[in-house]
Design an enzyme around this catalytic site. Structure first.
Site, PDB file in Angstrom:
ATOM      1  N   GLU A  75       0.815  -1.214   0.000  1.00 53.58           N
ATOM      2  CA  GLU A  75       0.000   0.000   0.000  1.00 53.58           C
ATOM      3  C   GLU A  75       0.852   1.268   0.000  1.00 53.58           C
ATOM      4  O   GLU A  75       0.490   2.271  -0.611  1.00 53.58           O
ATOM      5  CB  GLU A  75      -0.948   0.031   1.200  1.00 53.58           C
ATOM      6  CG  GLU A  75      -2.103  -0.960   1.105  1.00 53.58           C
ATOM      7  CD  GLU A  75      -1.758  -2.340   1.615  1.00 53.58           C
ATOM      8  OE1 GLU A  75      -0.570  -2.584   1.956  1.00 53.58           O
ATOM      9  OE2 GLU A  75      -2.666  -3.189   1.688  1.00 53.58           O
ATOM     10  N   PHE A  78     -12.191  -6.834  13.780  1.00 54.09           N
ATOM     11  CA  PHE A  78     -11.111  -7.330  12.933  1.00 54.09           C
ATOM     12  C   PHE A  78     -10.741  -6.269  11.893  1.00 54.09           C
ATOM     13  O   PHE A  78     -11.600  -5.767  11.180  1.00 54.09           O
ATOM     14  CB  PHE A  78     -11.545  -8.628  12.243  1.00 54.09           C
ATOM     15  CG  PHE A  78     -10.509  -9.158  11.280  1.00 54.09           C
ATOM     16  CD1 PHE A  78      -9.262  -9.580  11.738  1.00 54.09           C
ATOM     17  CD2 PHE A  78     -10.778  -9.215   9.923  1.00 54.09           C
ATOM     18  CE1 PHE A  78      -8.299 -10.056  10.855  1.00 54.09           C
ATOM     19  CE2 PHE A  78      -9.817  -9.695   9.028  1.00 54.09           C
ATOM     20  CZ  PHE A  78      -8.580 -10.113   9.496  1.00 54.09           C
ATOM     21  N   GLN A  79      -9.493  -5.947  11.817  1.00 54.40           N
ATOM     22  CA  GLN A  79      -8.949  -4.949  10.886  1.00 54.40           C
ATOM     23  C   GLN A  79      -9.568  -3.567  11.068  1.00 54.40           C
ATOM     24  O   GLN A  79      -9.668  -2.793  10.137  1.00 54.40           O
ATOM     25  CB  GLN A  79      -9.071  -5.427   9.430  1.00 54.40           C
ATOM     26  CG  GLN A  79      -8.200  -6.654   9.200  1.00 54.40           C
ATOM     27  CD  GLN A  79      -7.990  -7.020   7.739  1.00 54.40           C
ATOM     28  OE1 GLN A  79      -8.841  -6.742   6.904  1.00 54.40           O
ATOM     29  NE2 GLN A  79      -6.854  -7.635   7.450  1.00 54.40           N
ATOM     30  N   LYS A 107     -17.693  -0.386   5.275  1.00 55.97           N
ATOM     31  CA  LYS A 107     -18.107  -1.375   4.276  1.00 55.97           C
ATOM     32  C   LYS A 107     -19.606  -1.327   4.003  1.00 55.97           C
ATOM     33  O   LYS A 107     -20.039  -1.471   2.858  1.00 55.97           O
ATOM     34  CB  LYS A 107     -17.704  -2.781   4.748  1.00 55.97           C
ATOM     35  CG  LYS A 107     -17.899  -3.830   3.668  1.00 55.97           C
ATOM     36  CD  LYS A 107     -17.275  -5.158   4.050  1.00 55.97           C
ATOM     37  CE  LYS A 107     -17.414  -6.156   2.899  1.00 55.97           C
ATOM     38  NZ  LYS A 107     -16.825  -7.460   3.227  1.00 55.97           N
ATOM     39  N   MET A 143      24.470   8.578   3.033  1.00 57.51           N
ATOM     40  CA  MET A 143      24.316   9.902   3.631  1.00 57.51           C
ATOM     41  C   MET A 143      24.558   9.859   5.135  1.00 57.51           C
ATOM     42  O   MET A 143      25.166  10.751   5.712  1.00 57.51           O
ATOM     43  CB  MET A 143      22.918  10.453   3.327  1.00 57.51           C
ATOM     44  CG  MET A 143      22.730  11.891   3.770  1.00 57.51           C
ATOM     45  SD  MET A 143      23.933  13.007   3.035  1.00 57.51           S
ATOM     46  CE  MET A 143      22.975  13.642   1.666  1.00 57.51           C
TER      47      MET A 143
HETATM   48  C1  LIG Z   1      12.355   5.547   5.596  1.00 58.91           C
HETATM   49  C2  LIG Z   1      13.629   6.208   5.981  1.00 58.91           C
HETATM   50  N1  LIG Z   1      14.404   5.677   6.954  1.00 58.91           N
HETATM   51  C3  LIG Z   1      15.553   6.276   7.304  1.00 58.91           C
HETATM   52  C4  LIG Z   1      15.971   7.417   6.701  1.00 58.91           C
HETATM   53  C5  LIG Z   1      17.272   8.094   7.116  1.00 58.91           C
HETATM   54  N2  LIG Z   1      18.222   8.116   5.994  1.00 58.91           N
HETATM   55  C6  LIG Z   1      18.425   9.211   5.223  1.00 58.91           C
HETATM   56  S1  LIG Z   1      19.531   8.961   4.012  1.00 58.91           S
HETATM   57  C7  LIG Z   1      19.826   7.382   4.506  1.00 58.91           C
HETATM   58  C8  LIG Z   1      20.830   6.508   3.777  1.00 58.91           C
HETATM   59  C9  LIG Z   1      20.388   6.169   2.395  1.00 58.91           C
HETATM   60  O1  LIG Z   1      21.239   5.184   1.880  1.00 58.91           O
HETATM   61  P1  LIG Z   1      21.176   4.753   0.373  1.00 58.91           P
HETATM   62  O2  LIG Z   1      19.782   4.546  -0.060  1.00 58.91           O
HETATM   63  O3  LIG Z   1      22.109   3.616   0.161  1.00 58.91           O
HETATM   64  O4  LIG Z   1      21.678   6.046  -0.398  1.00 58.91           O
HETATM   65  P2  LIG Z   1      23.114   6.790  -0.390  1.00 58.91           P
HETATM   66  O5  LIG Z   1      23.044   7.833   0.678  1.00 58.91           O
HETATM   67  O6  LIG Z   1      24.144   5.764  -0.151  1.00 58.91           O
HETATM   68  O7  LIG Z   1      23.172   7.408  -1.751  1.00 58.91           O
HETATM   69  C10 LIG Z   1      19.052   7.079   5.626  1.00 58.91           C
HETATM   70  C11 LIG Z   1      19.084   5.794   6.337  1.00 58.91           C
HETATM   71  C12 LIG Z   1      15.124   7.965   5.716  1.00 58.91           C
HETATM   72  N3  LIG Z   1      15.401   9.097   5.082  1.00 58.91           N
HETATM   73  N4  LIG Z   1      13.976   7.324   5.361  1.00 58.91           N
END
Ligand SMILES: Cc1ncc(C[n+]2csc(CCOP(=O)(O)OP(=O)(O)O)c2C)c(N)n1
Lengths: 166, 561
Positions: free
Chosen positions: B50, B112-113, B162, B473
């Site tokens: 979803e 439920f749900q 529903k 990052m």
């Molecule tokens: C759902 C979610 N969880 C955690 C984060 C925190 N977060 C921001 S950037 C990042 C790393 C992303 O890694 P990747 O997709 O490998 O991209 P890169 O930075 O290596 O290009 C994280 C964990 C986020 N933005 N979104």
């Protein structure tokens, strides 16, 4: 040109805001949710339907800087069921308190005291008397202090503030 | 003629001219699905989660400007949708999300749900509704679409029990909208616009600061025109990439935490900011008490609450940006502007001194090179989505965006897992363009199941995975601010991405040289199938420049050779 941020942030004010909303379910939780989600503070809140209309009036007392109050008003205005938001400066405010005092206290002065705060004795039972007063919020606070000091009240219930522009 | 509530949902979608909805069925929404089965007005795309259905509707909306629609069931179906709603809400994307709810007789019994869906969606939607009975359903559906796209747009959630979808009632959709409490301002105040122009004309170093609102209101042609007429330089936020066009001589680049030096210095030195559909996000302003300290501020926004929230403008203008820009462009002729040539050339100097750049290498592919190269090869032929991380910033920095709605990214919430499903919406909404998703080896795994949707519905999304084997990052912050203690960001254990996509029925390429990349991109475009191009990139590359958290815009870490 300097911007106004400094002035805007510094002065804390107490404000009475009244919000006219469509009388539909969950509207109150939208209002309260807005305050909690954005970290605004609610001092008091009262709600009641406006006679002969599909609207309710919510009266909120809050404290914040000019910026916060401005944001509160704007954010409230953004909510879809909100018809109108009034930020009051020149209002009559009223707060009601009900106080239950044990019957074994020295009660001779209670009626006179209540009268000084536009109140009176409302009920008497074998165990307790109940007094009420309706007045400006700060005076109601005073009344409560005096009663607490002298009569060891069992229960204190306040209504919250209602307000009307003068 | 009476129809049931489920049919009303179909009719509303048809009346709104929506040609695709994304969704996932379940018990409480089955009546609606039964009607979807019987109709042929729109396509339904079954995602595999979803969250992805909402992101796909979101990507579709961002790329086309139409309202996105998604349908989910109650309980877990709805809770899975929440991240999608929050993502769209933070970026003001017009969208209607319909969820099933348990029958009215069961509401409140922990059936439920059953979940308090409107309670959950309230803080992450522009508005929401729990439909109580069949009589109000047509009105609510009509309002939902209207609220979603008017004023400051946003997602609207409609929760339908529903039994309501099974009940018969009258469907009268043509009715005018009658919402006494909702009347967004669209026309800006002319006197205020005039006063703003007076101030602009007197400024010595004015700067146009464009945000996502410019895209949402389709004002980009008007903004280009205004900048050209006045010769005022422009900086763009992440959400406004493409508004000016990559080669526009007045564009000083993206500003903010990973903005261009020239853009941030422009913001630091300007004496008058013209903010157009931007909201002074903290990733843009840097340290707030150092931000535009002595600048006069003109702030145009359709949302009155955005004005004065972070900085207090001298000239607030509430209105739809497109309409305000039309007024500005008309009234601009009545004013004699200062000559900004020397201000523009000063910023050009900054651009020359500290251009956006990276140190290229022949041993290992640099991620920035991949983005740049893709731009050289595909340019405006592609609509680009991203996930969240370093790759997102490199894309914003190095891809040559030429028009609004070309760049689809989660700005406000920063949602990893957004890229692939959003790119599906793009692929469906813009079939004449190539749908490219720049992603990371972390992000791609967050909605990997959507490869199946791409295969089933022939959505040829090209995912370029910049594989650094890190949550890059976060690793960068650990390197710069936590003494290189790499807590839980090493992704050395990874699937075989090529085999993975082949198992789903797509095509995959692993590349580690520039020649291989060119060839793979070419093949992927030709294949017209969902694709992975896994690029093994320099593991330790950082996104630069960078304004560290809590610093002023002029305190940037710049690239050192
Ligand atoms: C759902 C979610 N969880 C955690 C984060 C925190 N977060 C921001 S950037 C990042 C790393 C992303 O890694 P990747 O997709 O490998 O991209 P890169 O930075 O290596 O290009 C994280 C964990 C986020 N933005 N979104």
């Amino acid at each position: 040109m300097n911007n106004f941020n400094h002035y805007y942030d510094s002065i804390e004010t107490r404000r009475v805001i009244s919000v006219i909303v469509i009388n539909e379910d969950s509207v109150l939780s939208r209002i309260v949710g807005l305050f909690s989600a954005r970290g605004y503070n609610i001092d008091s809140l009262t709600v009641a339907p406006i006679p002969d209309s599909e609207y309710s009036r919510i009266t909120i007392v809050t404290v914040g800087s000019k910026r916060v109050i401005d944001q509160i008003v704007k954010q409230l205005n953004k909510l879809i069921p909100v018809l109108k938001v009034n930020e009051h400066s020149n209002v009559i405010e009223k707060d009601t308190v009900l106080i239950k005092i044990p019957i074994d206290q020295n009660l001779s002065d209670v009626a006179a005291l209540a009268a000084a705060y536009r109140g009176s004795i409302q009920n008497v039972t074998e165990d307790a008397i109940v007094v009420s007063a309706t007045d400006e919020p700060s005076r109601i606070m005073n009344f409560i202090k005096v009663i607490q000091k002298r009569f060891h009240p069992l229960e204190i219930v306040r209504s919250g503030v209602v307000a009307m522009e003068r | 003629m009476k129809i049931n509530g489920a049919r009303m949902v179909i009719e509303a979608i048809r009346h709104e001219g929506v040609d695709v909805v994304f969704g996932y069925p379940g018990g409480a929404i089955m009546n609606v699905y039964d009607e979807i089965y019987k109709q042929n007005h729109f396509q339904h795309i079954l995602t595999r989660h979803e969250q992805a259905a909402i992101h796909a509707a979101d990507g579709y909306s961002r790329a086309t400007g139409k309202v996105g629609v998604a349908i989910v069931t109650s309980g877990p179906g709805f809770t899975n949708a929440v991240t999608g709603l929050a993502t769209a809400y933070m970026d003001s994307i017009p969208m209607v999300v319909i969820s099933g709810q348990v029958p009215t007789s069961i509401i409140g019994t922990d059936g439920f749900q059953e979940i308090d869906a409107v309670g959950i969606s309230r803080p992450c939607t522009k508005h929401n509704y729990l439909v109580q009975n069949i009589e109000e359903l047509p009105r609510i559906l009509k309002e939902a679409f209207y609220v979603a796209r008017s004023g400051r747009p946003g997602p609207v959630h409609v929760d339908i029990p529903k039994d309501v979808t099974a009940t018969m009632g009258d469907f009268d959709y043509e009715k005018e909208i009658n919402m006494p409490t909702y009347k967004p301002t669209t026309k800006g105040n002319k006197r205020q616009i005039k006063k703003a122009l007076e101030a602009i004309a007197q400024a010595k170093k004015p700067l146009i600061y464009v945000g996502g609102g410019a895209v949402l209101s389709n004002a980009f042609v008007d903004i280009r025109e205004f900048a050209k007429k006045t010769n005022i330089p422009v900086v763009e936020t992440l959400m406004a990439r493409g508004v000016m066009g990559a080669d526009n001589p007045l564009l000083m680049g993206m500003l903010g935490m990973h903005g261009e030096y020239s853009a941030n210095m422009a913001m630091y030195e300007t004496d008058l900011i013209i903010s157009l559909g931007a909201r002074f996000d903290d990733r843009v302003t840097g340290r707030l008490d150092q931000f535009a300290k002595s600048a006069t501020i003109v702030h145009v926004d359709v949302d009155p609450a955005s004005i004065g929230k972070i900085v207090v403008p001298h000239y607030p203008i509430v209105g739809d940006l497109k309409l305000v820009m039309e007024d500005l462009n008309e009234m601009v002729h009545d004013f004699e502007f200062n000559d900004y040539a020397s201000w523009v050339s000063r910023l050009k100097e900054y651009q020359k001194e500290q251009p956006l750049r990276f140190v290229d290498s022949d041993e290992v592919i640099k991620p920035q090179w991949v983005v740049k190269r893709t731009g050289e090869l595909l340019g405006y032929k592609a609509i680009v989505t991203t996930d969240v991380g370093q790759h997102q910033m490199w894309t914003a920095q190095f891809y040559p965006f030429d028009f609004a709605r070309q760049f689809v990214t989660s700005g406000g919430l920063g949602t990893m897992g957004f890229g692939l499903p959003a790119a599906m919406g793009v692929a469906r909404g813009k079939e004449d363009k190539v749908s490219i998703n720049f992603t990371g080896d972390g992000s791609i795994l967050m909605n990997i199941q959507e490869l199946m949707t791409c295969v089933e519905y022939k959505l040829p999304v090209i995912n370029i995975i910049l594989n650094n084997n890190y949550l890059g990052m976060v690793r960068q912050w650990q390197t710069m601010f936590y003494d290189d203690r790499l807590a839980e960001t090493d992704l050395s254990t990874q699937p075989d991405f090529v085999k993975l996509i082949e198992a789903f029925g797509g095509v995959g390429y692993r590349v580690s040289t520039k020649e291989q990349f060119d060839e793979a991109l070419h093949k992927a475009v030709e294949a017209k199938k969902v694709a992975f191009i896994e690029v093994i990139v320099d593991r330790r590359e950082n996104v630069l420049p960078m304004v560290p958290n809590g610093h002023a815009l002029n305190e940037m870490h710049l690239l050192k050779d």
